[in-house]
Design a protein around this motif. Structure first.
Motif, mmCIF file in Angstrom:
data_model
loop_
_atom_site.group_PDB
_atom_site.id
_atom_site.type_symbol
_atom_site.label_atom_id
_atom_site.label_comp_id
_atom_site.label_asym_id
_atom_site.label_seq_id
_atom_site.Cartn_x
_atom_site.Cartn_y
_atom_site.Cartn_z
ATOM 1 N N ALA A 161 1.002 -1.254 -0.079
ATOM 2 C CA ALA A 161 0.163 -0.037 -0.016
ATOM 3 C C ALA A 161 0.965 1.348 0.239
ATOM 4 N N THR A 162 0.311 2.241 -0.720
ATOM 5 C CA THR A 162 1.176 3.428 -0.796
ATOM 6 C C THR A 162 1.611 3.871 0.484
ATOM 7 N N ASP A 163 0.860 3.957 1.575
ATOM 8 C CA ASP A 163 1.326 4.469 2.848
ATOM 9 C C ASP A 163 1.774 3.671 3.973
ATOM 10 N N PHE A 164 2.075 2.557 3.501
ATOM 11 C CA PHE A 164 2.718 1.544 4.070
ATOM 12 C C PHE A 164 4.034 0.807 3.629
ATOM 13 N N CYS A 165 3.921 -0.054 2.677
ATOM 14 C CA CYS A 165 4.956 -0.992 2.448
ATOM 15 C C CYS A 165 5.705 -0.245 1.472
ATOM 16 N N VAL A 166 4.940 0.554 0.551
ATOM 17 C CA VAL A 166 5.555 1.436 -0.728
ATOM 18 C C VAL A 166 6.360 2.598 -0.052
ATOM 19 N N GLU A 167 5.672 3.177 0.680
ATOM 20 C CA GLU A 167 6.526 4.462 1.404
ATOM 21 C C GLU A 167 7.709 3.908 2.134
ATOM 22 N N ALA A 168 7.538 3.035 3.108
ATOM 23 C CA ALA A 168 8.735 2.287 3.756
ATOM 24 C C ALA A 168 9.771 1.833 3.074
ATOM 25 N N THR A 169 9.607 1.196 1.821
ATOM 26 C CA THR A 169 10.480 0.798 0.834
ATOM 27 C C THR A 169 11.197 2.091 0.215
ATOM 28 N N ILE A 170 10.522 2.874 -0.180
ATOM 29 C CA ILE A 170 11.181 4.057 -0.784
ATOM 30 C C ILE A 170 12.078 4.930 0.262
#
Lengths: 182, 182
Positions: A113-122
């Motif tokens: 999700a944009t605000d969880f795993c996508v954000e944390a990985t970015i």
């Protein structure tokens, strides 16, 4: 040496796309990811699926239905599928080692999700000095207690565009533009 | 060994609190940070100010007015002031070394901006296995193109509460509750 690019497809798993957890524009996001993946394969560039393993919290347990990748995603036998256990796909995973082995320095990032795993990985990739291209309409999330999914996506796309570069830079681009440049 | 706690106060600098970049509830946030810092000092626990150095981008240049900490913040001669150059306060900075030296494993996090340096530092601290307490009303940001500052703060507070723990855990607590537990 030419800087190599890889496509990261984060957590596009059945358990995150249920009737109870609808995601914004799932069909469109999957279609764009499939098109990008195809272009990467043609260019002999790595396509990497990240698959969350939540065994510790009894969710997204390997070989259950919710753990599986969405049926609509095209997965090629040569694609890499890597497991992760935290929001950040680099945390205690094989991702960094694999990227080094493949001589990848540029990441094209998609998923959920944009605000969880996508954000944390970015966030993690940026301080590891990768160059990052986030596909503006290639990641998704669900409605949150105070915001609609579209608002969350808009906020993160805007925020990523305004982050301070490290030795790596971060850009947010529309799918069409990313597709053209592979 | 008792796990030691430190207070992180991120980027509370004049250049981020101008008439052109108003922040939500600045007075309240500063007041809460001052109260927390005082309690940490009384408990002989480290108080760490993070001060952004944007020399590379010709902003927040050391010894300019915008680089200075807010006049309303109480800074004690025994407090630590550490410099950073990216959103993540750990990136190429002395922070991790200092925390190790001080035997700190628990971080209480406050500061500005919620969606940039506070968020990037939290993400980084979590995958470094720190236990994190975010002070719910101890960080702030400004209005964004599509969202009011309060909405951004609500989203991040909610998101942090729902992240997957690493070896460290992450909690979001009201100022009063944090103050009581130091």
């Amino acid at each position: 040496m030419k800087i190599r690019k890889a496509l990261l497809i984060i957590d596009m798993q059945k358990g995150s796309f249920t009737d109870k957890t609808p995601r914004f524009d799932t069909t469109g996001v999957v279609k764009r990811i499939n098109a990008l993946a195809q272009k990467f394969r043609v260019g002999e560039l790595p396509v990497i699926f990240i698959q969350h393993d939540g065994s510790k919290w009894k969710a997204f347990v390997p070989n259950t239905s919710e753990w599986e990748l969405l049926d609509e995603l095209d997965v090629n036998p040569n694609d890499l599928i890597l497991s992760k256990t935290a929001n950040d796909a680099f945390y205690n995973s094989a991702l960094e080692f694999k990227l080094r082995e493949l001589e990848v320095k540029d990441l094209v990032i998609t998923g959920c999700a944009t605000d969880f795993c996508v954000e944390a990985t970015i966030q993690s990739a940026l301080v590891k000095n990768y160059n990052i291209t986030v596909v503006k309409n290639g990641h998704t999330t669900g409605d949150r207690p105070h915001l609609k999914a579209e608002q969350v996506i808009e906020q993160y796309n805007w925020m990523w565009q305004n982050m301070i570069p490290t030795e790596g830079k971060i850009e947010v681009k529309d799918f069409e533009e990313v597709l053209m440049c592979i």
